[in-house]
Design a protein around this motif. Sequence first.
Motif, PDB file in Angstrom:
ATOM      1  N   TYR A 169       0.662  -1.229   0.034  1.00 32.60           N
ATOM      2  CA  TYR A 169       0.115   0.021   0.103  1.00 32.60           C
ATOM      3  C   TYR A 169       0.832   1.202  -0.010  1.00 32.60           C
ATOM      4  N   ARG A 170       0.273   2.277  -0.569  1.00 31.04           N
ATOM      5  CA  ARG A 170       0.907   3.554  -0.596  1.00 31.04           C
ATOM      6  C   ARG A 170       0.405   4.672   0.386  1.00 31.04           C
ATOM      7  N   THR A 171      -0.741   4.817   0.672  1.00 31.89           N
ATOM      8  CA  THR A 171      -1.044   6.003   1.502  1.00 31.89           C
ATOM      9  C   THR A 171      -2.213   5.355   2.553  1.00 31.89           C
ATOM     10  N   PRO A 172      -1.990   5.705   3.933  1.00 31.47           N
ATOM     11  CA  PRO A 172      -2.981   5.405   4.893  1.00 31.47           C
ATOM     12  C   PRO A 172      -4.356   5.537   4.209  1.00 31.47           C
ATOM     13  N   GLY A 173      -5.295   4.150   4.284  1.00 33.45           N
ATOM     14  CA  GLY A 173      -6.720   4.507   4.127  1.00 33.45           C
ATOM     15  C   GLY A 173      -6.869   4.109   2.589  1.00 33.45           C
ATOM     16  N   ASP A 174      -5.863   3.789   1.794  1.00 30.44           N
ATOM     17  CA  ASP A 174      -6.139   3.582   0.460  1.00 30.44           C
ATOM     18  C   ASP A 174      -6.683   2.087   0.238  1.00 30.44           C
ATOM     19  N   PHE A 175      -6.902   1.628  -1.118  1.00 26.37           N
ATOM     20  CA  PHE A 175      -7.660   0.518  -1.290  1.00 26.37           C
ATOM     21  C   PHE A 175      -7.166  -0.797  -0.463  1.00 26.37           C
ATOM     22  N   ALA A 179      -8.899  -1.779   4.183  1.00 24.92           N
ATOM     23  CA  ALA A 179      -9.361  -3.290   4.724  1.00 24.92           C
ATOM     24  C   ALA A 179      -8.397  -4.117   5.336  1.00 24.92           C
ATOM     25  N   GLN A 180      -7.130  -3.309   6.069  1.00 21.92           N
ATOM     26  CA  GLN A 180      -6.079  -3.996   6.622  1.00 21.92           C
ATOM     27  C   GLN A 180      -5.521  -4.993   5.951  1.00 21.92           C
ATOM     28  N   ARG A 181      -5.382  -4.964   4.537  1.00 21.09           N
ATOM     29  CA  ARG A 181      -5.071  -6.361   3.584  1.00 21.09           C
ATOM     30  C   ARG A 181      -3.530  -6.162   3.313  1.00 21.09           C
ATOM     31  N   SER A 220      -6.458   3.676  -5.095  1.00 15.86           N
ATOM     32  CA  SER A 220      -6.945   4.733  -4.409  1.00 15.86           C
ATOM     33  C   SER A 220      -8.002   4.000  -3.670  1.00 15.86           C
ATOM     34  N   THR A 221      -8.562   4.526  -2.648  1.00 12.00           N
ATOM     35  CA  THR A 221      -9.690   4.004  -1.807  1.00 12.00           C
ATOM     36  C   THR A 221     -10.935   3.443  -2.593  1.00 12.00           C
ATOM     37  N   ASN A 222     -11.248   3.976  -3.542  1.00 12.73           N
ATOM     38  CA  ASN A 222     -12.584   3.580  -4.391  1.00 12.73           C
ATOM     39  C   ASN A 222     -12.238   2.749  -5.634  1.00 12.73           C
ATOM     40  N   GLU A 223     -11.008   2.502  -5.739  1.00 12.10           N
ATOM     41  CA  GLU A 223     -10.428   1.857  -7.121  1.00 12.10           C
ATOM     42  C   GLU A 223     -10.381   0.177  -6.733  1.00 12.10           C
ATOM     43  N   ASN A 224     -11.757  -0.155  -6.988  1.00 10.51           N
ATOM     44  CA  ASN A 224     -12.340  -1.815  -6.599  1.00 10.51           C
ATOM     45  C   ASN A 224     -12.398  -2.298  -7.962  1.00 10.51           C
TER      46      ASN A 224
END
Length: 372
Positions: A169-175, A179-181, A220-224
């Motif tokens: 992961y790159r930034t806290p809270g990203d995709f 999910a703590q993955r 990013s967070t919403n890039e699912n």
Amino acid sequence: MGSISDLVRWAIVATVAGPLALVGTPAPLATNSPLPPGLSIDQLAGQRVIYSYPGATPPQTLLDRIRQGRVGGVIFFGENIKSSSQIAGVVSQLRQAAAQSPVHQPLLLMTDQEGGLVRRLPGAPTMSEKAIGQAPDAQAQAANAGTGAGQNLAGVGMNFNLAPVLDVYRTPGDFADSAQRSYSQDPAKVNTLGQAFVTAQQQTGVAATVKHFPGLGSASTNENTDERPVTLTASADTLRTVDEAAYPGSIAAGAKSVMLSWAIYPALDPKLPAGLSPTIINQELRGRLGFKGVTITDALEAGSLAAFGTTGQRAVTAAGAGMDLILCSGRDVSQGDQAAAAISAAVTSNTLDHSAFDASVNRVLDTRGTLH
């Protein structure tokens, strides 16, 4: 998978490719082919398909397909699992059906048992990858998680785990982080902890799958990708020194499988998602990193593949690109049937290369032969 929730996996492709023929024609195998003799192309195509089903009880159609030797494996989700004893009974039922089939290697019986928020079975591993990465004894905790996941799956008769996640992961809270993955922002740490999980889990006899190659860490967070197309614009240098750098330890440890992502990486392939890209599969994963095991797609019904046709078309494109296993996780047996029928038809019509098809089936059967 790309999401922490089964709920987003609602999309079932409506296009029907036609019923799966019940009588297959003998496959024109080369005399030196290592594939089992006497199996039809339909049966061989089925070895590359992972099926899913709705609810707590596997439907008769799935049991029939397994007895016919047309199924490579089955994936289980939360809706399939009411308790450990219930799913153990289901697994036993599926294994009994497989014992009546002409294919003698064990079915691949799989789930996503990553730890933390993403667990289909009750119990271990309870720590998320993020918590493991932050622990002072992170490597020991990663190994404990691998052992726990393997013992938990083996305890109900499963033999294949779609874990661990190696996204950096790159930034806290990203995709990946939300999910703590993700173990860490440090690829070296992810590499080390992934290797510890893989090694420990596979010592229990349960295959590990590292994912989502080449990496969803820059999303990013919403890039699912489960929900919509995602393009990740990291440079080739970043992809190789950050995202792909998380994989060599697990590959060296003998990880049985790699799941490719459905994101598009223009620096590597400007048009195709990783799991449909011969360039990413063959040049990056198999070429640069030397992976020789089984490749598996993410969910074939994912929203990110909206532009890539029907279930059958997606399956054939993925198979042709170099994906060994096609994951039909829409909880619909007909989805698996459509994928298998399309692959079979593509081999019969020479749309898919016969030698590459044989090699994929062989990798799958060889891996299954090492499992219980």
